[in-house]
Design a protein around this motif. Structure first.
Motif, PDB file in Angstrom:
ATOM      1  N   UNK A 191      19.782  51.879 -20.912  1.00 17.88           N
ATOM      2  CA  UNK A 191      19.412  52.747 -19.799  1.00 17.88           C
ATOM      3  C   UNK A 191      19.837  52.072 -18.496  1.00 17.88           C
ATOM      4  N   UNK A 192      19.944  52.879 -17.443  1.00 16.41           N
ATOM      5  CA  UNK A 192      20.390  52.360 -16.157  1.00 16.41           C
ATOM      6  C   UNK A 192      19.415  51.334 -15.586  1.00 16.41           C
ATOM      7  N   UNK A 193      19.957  50.381 -14.853  1.00 14.21           N
ATOM      8  CA  UNK A 193      19.183  49.349 -14.178  1.00 14.21           C
ATOM      9  C   UNK A 193      19.130  49.626 -12.683  1.00 14.21           C
ATOM     10  N   UNK A 194      18.222  48.935 -12.011  1.00 15.61           N
ATOM     11  CA  UNK A 194      18.277  48.838 -10.563  1.00 15.61           C
ATOM     12  C   UNK A 194      19.281  47.752 -10.192  1.00 15.61           C
ATOM     13  N   UNK A 195      20.012  47.990  -9.139  1.00 13.96           N
ATOM     14  CA  UNK A 195      20.906  46.985  -8.584  1.00 13.96           C
ATOM     15  C   UNK A 195      20.202  46.339  -7.394  1.00 13.96           C
ATOM     16  N   UNK A 196      20.855  45.397  -6.754  1.00 16.80           N
ATOM     17  CA  UNK A 196      20.282  44.721  -5.594  1.00 16.80           C
ATOM     18  C   UNK A 196      21.232  44.835  -4.413  1.00 16.80           C
ATOM     19  N   UNK A 197      20.703  44.862  -3.181  1.00 10.98           N
ATOM     20  CA  UNK A 197      21.573  44.916  -2.008  1.00 10.98           C
ATOM     21  C   UNK A 197      22.454  43.681  -1.863  1.00 10.98           C
ATOM     22  N   UNK A 198      22.022  42.538  -2.438  1.00 12.10           N
ATOM     23  CA  UNK A 198      22.775  41.295  -2.289  1.00 12.10           C
ATOM     24  C   UNK A 198      23.082  40.714  -3.665  1.00 12.10           C
ATOM     25  N   UNK A 199      23.981  39.741  -3.719  1.00 12.59           N
ATOM     26  CA  UNK A 199      24.383  39.169  -4.996  1.00 12.59           C
ATOM     27  C   UNK A 199      23.337  38.201  -5.526  1.00 12.59           C
ATOM     28  N   UNK A 200      23.523  37.801  -6.771  1.00 16.15           N
ATOM     29  CA  UNK A 200      22.515  36.990  -7.440  1.00 16.15           C
ATOM     30  C   UNK A 200      22.426  35.586  -6.856  1.00 16.15           C
ATOM     31  N   UNK A 201      23.523  35.078  -6.339  1.00 17.26           N
ATOM     32  CA  UNK A 201      23.479  33.758  -5.709  1.00 17.26           C
ATOM     33  C   UNK A 201      22.548  33.781  -4.509  1.00 17.26           C
ATOM     34  N   UNK A 202      22.655  34.844  -3.694  1.00 16.20           N
ATOM     35  CA  UNK A 202      21.777  34.982  -2.528  1.00 16.20           C
ATOM     36  C   UNK A 202      20.326  35.112  -2.955  1.00 16.20           C
ATOM     37  N   UNK A 203      20.089  35.862  -4.033  1.00 19.79           N
ATOM     38  CA  UNK A 203      18.722  36.017  -4.523  1.00 19.79           C
ATOM     39  C   UNK A 203      18.140  34.671  -4.957  1.00 19.79           C
ATOM     40  N   UNK A 204      18.905  33.893  -5.708  1.00 20.35           N
ATOM     41  CA  UNK A 204      18.411  32.590  -6.137  1.00 20.35           C
ATOM     42  C   UNK A 204      18.206  31.647  -4.955  1.00 20.35           C
ATOM     43  N   UNK A 205      19.102  31.706  -3.983  1.00 23.09           N
ATOM     44  CA  UNK A 205      18.979  30.848  -2.810  1.00 23.09           C
ATOM     45  C   UNK A 205      17.663  31.087  -2.067  1.00 23.09           C
ATOM     46  N   UNK A 206      17.171  32.321  -2.105  1.00 23.96           N
ATOM     47  CA  UNK A 206      15.970  32.678  -1.361  1.00 23.96           C
ATOM     48  C   UNK A 206      14.706  32.696  -2.211  1.00 23.96           C
ATOM     49  N   UNK A 207      14.842  32.738  -3.518  1.00 19.34           N
ATOM     50  CA  UNK A 207      13.667  32.856  -4.387  1.00 19.34           C
ATOM     51  C   UNK A 207      13.363  31.593  -5.185  1.00 19.34           C
ATOM     52  N   UNK A 208      14.376  30.786  -5.447  1.00 25.85           N
ATOM     53  CA  UNK A 208      14.188  29.555  -6.215  1.00 25.85           C
ATOM     54  C   UNK A 208      14.029  28.415  -5.210  1.00 25.85           C
ATOM     55  N   UNK A 209      12.810  27.962  -5.034  1.00 27.21           N
ATOM     56  CA  UNK A 209      12.462  27.047  -3.956  1.00 27.21           C
ATOM     57  C   UNK A 209      12.524  25.594  -4.427  1.00 27.21           C
ATOM     58  N   UNK A 210      13.157  24.748  -3.635  1.00 27.55           N
ATOM     59  CA  UNK A 210      13.145  23.314  -3.916  1.00 27.55           C
ATOM     60  C   UNK A 210      11.717  22.780  -3.809  1.00 27.55           C
ATOM     61  N   UNK A 211      11.383  21.842  -4.671  1.00 31.15           N
ATOM     62  CA  UNK A 211      10.071  21.213  -4.604  1.00 31.15           C
ATOM     63  C   UNK A 211       9.066  21.721  -5.609  1.00 31.15           C
ATOM     64  N   UNK A 212       9.365  22.861  -6.261  1.00 28.85           N
ATOM     65  CA  UNK A 212       8.454  23.315  -7.319  1.00 28.85           C
ATOM     66  C   UNK A 212       8.757  22.528  -8.586  1.00 28.85           C
ATOM     67  N   UNK A 213       7.768  22.437  -9.464  1.00 27.72           N
ATOM     68  CA  UNK A 213       7.923  21.655 -10.694  1.00 27.72           C
ATOM     69  C   UNK A 213       8.076  22.528 -11.928  1.00 27.72           C
ATOM     70  N   UNK A 214       7.851  23.813 -11.803  1.00 27.73           N
ATOM     71  CA  UNK A 214       8.068  24.777 -12.884  1.00 27.73           C
ATOM     72  C   UNK A 214       8.033  26.164 -12.259  1.00 27.73           C
ATOM     73  N   UNK A 215       8.623  27.133 -12.951  1.00 25.60           N
ATOM     74  CA  UNK A 215       8.707  28.493 -12.418  1.00 25.60           C
ATOM     75  C   UNK A 215       8.300  29.509 -13.479  1.00 25.60           C
ATOM     76  N   UNK A 216       7.425  30.422 -13.090  1.00 28.14           N
ATOM     77  CA  UNK A 216       7.201  31.658 -13.840  1.00 28.14           C
ATOM     78  C   UNK A 216       8.031  32.747 -13.172  1.00 28.14           C
ATOM     79  N   UNK A 217       8.943  33.345 -13.921  1.00 24.93           N
ATOM     80  CA  UNK A 217       9.781  34.420 -13.390  1.00 24.93           C
ATOM     81  C   UNK A 217       9.297  35.743 -13.975  1.00 24.93           C
TER      82      UNK A 217
END
Length: 310
Positions: free
Chosen positions: A136-162
């Motif tokens: 089935x169709x997905x949602x797209x994003x206004x920006x690319x995945x690199x930009x998303x990771x740059x803004x959502x994956x924060x330095x200094x965390x020790x583990x991530x729940x996505x």
């Protein structure tokens, strides 16, 4: 209870006019909690990346040593206007992330301060594009995945729940939420026993997990099929990442409206909050460090899987 916070955030985000500032304003009256947003414009529109910092009593933000948990609300957009009216199924990750932050902020005002810091990130876009995907169709994003990771994956965390809506597939046929194996630096590790325990405790039901493949932990845009973007944060960090999939028994398109179930999101929030409590006091581990070191010594690095080209 997590349902109260979920309903409040759900109503806030279910709007054609919502933006990052409105989310930030939600946390204005919580002392010590820092909320901010950054507007990013891409080739397909714009979105507001939101970051909410919840300090812990022994957290790094206060000079302590307690580990920091990152919670990422992963999605393409919370709406697909003007082609779809209302909140789309893909919004569940954002709702869950912001609801988790709101629950933790309210807990602090009642004297329940966690040991470690928690950093919550997501993005707010009520008019994101859609894109074709099987089945089935997905949602797209206004920006690319690199930009998303740059803004959502924060330095200094020790583990991530996505946290990500994962309903557009025939792999996961369960209504509620499920967790993935732990991913670290290209390795798909065993499912965390601590996370299984917390899931069973908070849900009152047997734990539910979902399978992932090597393709799913490689970067978007490399030409291979991905279940969805739930494990894309693992391509941008060295810390362990676990996907928390909000799911359905039926196949639901990410751009479908009227498909979000508040009780399922609230159950996911409850799980995330309990993980945050235990992770900060080091009673919840995402992976076995000794076993990972053994794997690394036997088979070497798999970090090349995090690049677009091997």
């Amino acid at each position: 209870m997590s349902l109260q916070q979920t309903l409040q955030v759900f109503e806030l985000l279910d709007s054609a006019y919502v933006d990052g500032q409105q989310v930030v304003d939600l946390f204005a009256h919580y002392p010590g909690v820092t909320a901010s947003f950054k507007r990013v414009t891409g080739p397909k529109g714009r979105t507001d990346f939101v970051r909410i910092d919840i300090p812990g009593a022994q957290g790094k933000s206060k000079g302590g040593t307690a580990p920091t948990l990152g919670i990422v609300g992963r999605l393409g957009g919370i709406g697909a206007r003007p082609t779809r009216i209302g909140m789309v199924s893909d919004a569940d990750g954002a709702v869950a992330a912001v609801s988790s932050a709101l629950k933790l902020a309210q807990m602090q005002t009642k004297g329940d301060v966690l040991a470690g810091d928690v950093i919550i990130t997501t993005h707010i876009c009520p008019d994101a594009p859609t894109r074709p995907h099987e089945p089935v169709d997905f949602m797209d994003s206004p920006c690319d995945d690199i930009t998303m990771n740059d803004n959502e994956v924060i330095d200094g965390v020790d583990a991530i729940l996505s946290i990500d809506t994962t309903k557009g597939n025939r792999i996961l046929n369960h209504k509620g939420y499920a967790i993935s194996p732990t991913v670290k630096e290209g390795y798909i590790l065993r499912v965390s026993e601590d996370l299984l325990r917390i899931m069973e405790m908070t849900s009152g039901l047997p734990a539910v997990t979902f399978p992932i493949t090597t393709q799913d932990i490689t970067p978007y845009g490399n030409g291979v099929y991905h279940l969805n973007s739930i494990l894309q944060p693992s391509t941008a960090t060295d810390v362990p990442v676990v996907g928390v999939a909000i799911c359905a028994e039926s196949v639901v398109p990410g751009c479908g409206t009227g498909a979000s179930h508040e009780v399922d999101i609230a159950a996911t929030v409850k799980f995330a909050v309990e993980v945050a409590k235990e992770f900060g006091r080091e009673t919840c581990q995402f992976y076995d460090k000794q076993e990972y070191a053994l794997l690394h010594s036997l088979y070497g690095s798999l970090s090349h899987l995090r690049t677009r080209k091997a």
